[in-house]
Design an enzyme around this catalytic site. Sequence first.
Site, mmCIF file in Angstrom:
data_model
loop_
_atom_site.group_PDB
_atom_site.id
_atom_site.type_symbol
_atom_site.label_atom_id
_atom_site.label_comp_id
_atom_site.label_asym_id
_atom_site.label_seq_id
_atom_site.Cartn_x
_atom_site.Cartn_y
_atom_site.Cartn_z
ATOM 1 N N ALA A 128 -10.689 38.233 -16.315
ATOM 2 C CA ALA A 128 -11.377 36.954 -16.520
ATOM 3 C C ALA A 128 -12.230 37.041 -17.772
ATOM 4 O O ALA A 128 -13.015 37.970 -17.936
ATOM 5 C CB ALA A 128 -12.252 36.647 -15.312
ATOM 6 N N ALA A 182 -14.162 34.391 -18.552
ATOM 7 C CA ALA A 182 -15.252 33.423 -18.344
ATOM 8 C C ALA A 182 -16.596 34.121 -18.265
ATOM 9 O O ALA A 182 -16.710 35.215 -17.717
ATOM 10 C CB ALA A 182 -15.007 32.647 -17.059
ATOM 11 N N HIS A 190 -10.122 34.681 -7.102
ATOM 12 C CA HIS A 190 -9.334 35.892 -7.340
ATOM 13 C C HIS A 190 -9.963 37.092 -6.647
ATOM 14 O O HIS A 190 -9.264 37.922 -6.077
ATOM 15 C CB HIS A 190 -9.185 36.148 -8.842
ATOM 16 C CG HIS A 190 -8.022 35.415 -9.408
ATOM 17 N ND1 HIS A 190 -6.744 35.894 -9.350
ATOM 18 C CD2 HIS A 190 -7.947 34.202 -10.003
ATOM 19 C CE1 HIS A 190 -5.922 35.017 -9.896
ATOM 20 N NE2 HIS A 190 -6.624 33.983 -10.305
ATOM 21 N N SER A 196 -2.359 28.398 -15.959
ATOM 22 C CA SER A 196 -2.857 29.568 -15.219
ATOM 23 C C SER A 196 -2.065 29.767 -13.929
ATOM 24 O O SER A 196 -1.703 30.903 -13.590
ATOM 25 C CB SER A 196 -4.343 29.389 -14.886
ATOM 26 O OG SER A 196 -5.100 29.307 -16.077
ATOM 27 N N GLY A 237 -1.024 25.968 -23.265
ATOM 28 C CA GLY A 237 -0.920 24.623 -22.699
ATOM 29 C C GLY A 237 -2.231 23.897 -22.824
ATOM 30 O O GLY A 237 -3.228 24.446 -23.300
ATOM 31 N N GLY A 238 -2.243 22.652 -22.371
ATOM 32 C CA GLY A 238 -3.444 21.843 -22.423
ATOM 33 C C GLY A 238 -4.321 22.089 -21.216
ATOM 34 O O GLY A 238 -4.011 22.904 -20.340
ATOM 35 N N ALA A 239 -5.459 21.380 -21.192
ATOM 36 C CA ALA A 239 -6.339 21.410 -20.028
ATOM 37 C C ALA A 239 -5.566 20.890 -18.823
ATOM 38 O O ALA A 239 -4.849 19.893 -18.928
ATOM 39 C CB ALA A 239 -7.556 20.530 -20.296
ATOM 40 N N ARG A 240 -5.733 21.556 -17.690
ATOM 41 C CA ARG A 240 -5.062 21.139 -16.430
ATOM 42 C C ARG A 240 -3.558 20.956 -16.618
ATOM 43 O O ARG A 240 -2.961 20.015 -16.105
ATOM 44 C CB ARG A 240 -5.626 19.816 -15.888
ATOM 45 C CG ARG A 240 -7.084 19.775 -15.717
ATOM 46 C CD ARG A 240 -7.562 20.647 -14.604
ATOM 47 N NE ARG A 240 -8.977 20.933 -14.876
ATOM 48 C CZ ARG A 240 -9.562 22.049 -14.555
ATOM 49 N NH1 ARG A 240 -8.912 23.011 -13.942
ATOM 50 N NH2 ARG A 240 -10.825 22.240 -14.840
ATOM 51 N N SER A 241 -2.974 21.846 -17.410
ATOM 52 C CA SER A 241 -1.524 21.773 -17.600
ATOM 53 C C SER A 241 -0.806 22.645 -16.582
ATOM 54 O O SER A 241 0.434 22.661 -16.559
ATOM 55 C CB SER A 241 -1.157 22.227 -19.010
ATOM 56 O OG SER A 241 -1.480 23.594 -19.167
#
Lengths: 171, 171, 171
Positions: A37, A39, A53, A19, A12-16
């Site tokens: 994660a 990140a 989390h 997650s 999906g896109g950003a802020r879709s």
Amino acid sequence: MPDRVTLTFLLGGARSGKSTHAEQLVTGFPAPWIYVATAQAFDGEMRGRISLHQSRRDKGWSTIEAPLDLAGALETMPTGTPVLVDCLTLWLSNQMLAENDVEAECARLAAVLAKPRGPWFVVSNEVGLGIVPDNPLARRFRDAAGRLNQQVAAVADSVLFVVAGLPMRVK
Amino acid sequence: MPDRVTLTFLLGGARSGKSTHAEQLVTGFPAPWIYVATAQAFDGEMRGRISLHQSRRDKGWSTIEAPLDLAGALETMPTGTPVLVDCLTLWLSNQMLAENDVEAECARLAAVLAKPRGPWFVVSNEVGLGIVPDNPLARRFRDAAGRLNQQVAAVADSVLFVVAGLPMRVK
Amino acid sequence: MPDRVTLTFLLGGARSGKSTHAEQLVTGFPAPWIYVATAQAFDGEMRGRISLHQSRRDKGWSTIEAPLDLAGALETMPTGTPVLVDCLTLWLSNQMLAENDVEAECARLAAVLAKPRGPWFVVSNEVGLGIVPDNPLARRFRDAAGRLNQQVAAVADSVLFVVAGLPMRVK
């Protein structure tokens, strides 16, 4: 609900909401759940997400950080345990920053994802639906992300394209 | 055709035909119809689009401009009248330029949209499917737009993702 | 499999696998097949893609280059032969660089595509799902590409939105 040993790929896109949707699918299975994660610690927002989390660990989640050796981390996952990997595009970005052999790393990751040991949910960004970026590095990243997404979709049992928090089934 | 009291949310890219498709859905209901324009007067192209709608007023459309107080404008809509809101991303952009409390304004708007008084059709842009923008303001806008789209999709009865003029049903 | 005289339009992002998927659909028909390349010779990657198709010419493909007069090239296609056009966004970019009348050229192309002479497969990029580009030329291109995609989708028998190598049927 997917079977117990499947790979679900959420794109999906950003802020879709991809997650959040993935997390809902994971927690549809009985705890414990594992959050992997990708990140790096230096990303403030992602640090916040990891902390969230981690703070819920007593509520059924445990968190593993795998910014680079994601394939290795997945190989150690216990059989039958639901796993959420968030997300592949950050992992790819880490590989490019580390100047690793992206093609080899992607192939290695796809091979591990092709053999899930439980209900695995993998989140990634679709980044190729805008104008060609001016920046050559952004173009390389976009191309690599598109190829990686194709590789993972090819081995996934289900592929969901998430738009505004809602999943569209692609596979 | 949707029932008479529903919210339909149309999401799509630039020049995806989402506004035209929304207009077709609206005019599937008997006139009169209300066009709620969120564009500021200083946008030449949007001024053209507003003028087009205004010039057709005698053909069934009336036009209202609501660049900022969209929630307030929607609360005054007559019961049972088809309404087209075009579009949420321009409204969000206006809120950010005005330095309003975006989170509060989005929550207020979503609360009003959750209680349509007729067949309401709301158009918005999906802007999160390209490469992460270099520009911090563009990143903030992208994040806010993604969150707003999720909020509206959550309360909508139908969600359509419009690609090349064609609707894909998401919800 | 589509009927023998149809237009299938494949739309997707960069590295979405749209060309590969289109090629699979084309080669589902008996050879010979025609590959219509819109790339200009100065694009290294596209040159590679054209070379690949040319090197496979003995395996059933023949290649035609049509960077500008795509409508004219399509009008000469033999009846019943499967054709792959790759891709419309490059063709549009060539038209804009050549400072041709884009609107007229798009209308002319859409008219030819509305009357396929065999199973025709046309690939294009969706470029409107990111943040508004800073660059005015990029905005013009994005608008023109969106309009062209709508025109072609309107006359196509099937429209596929390709995500991570997987087709979603839109029409």
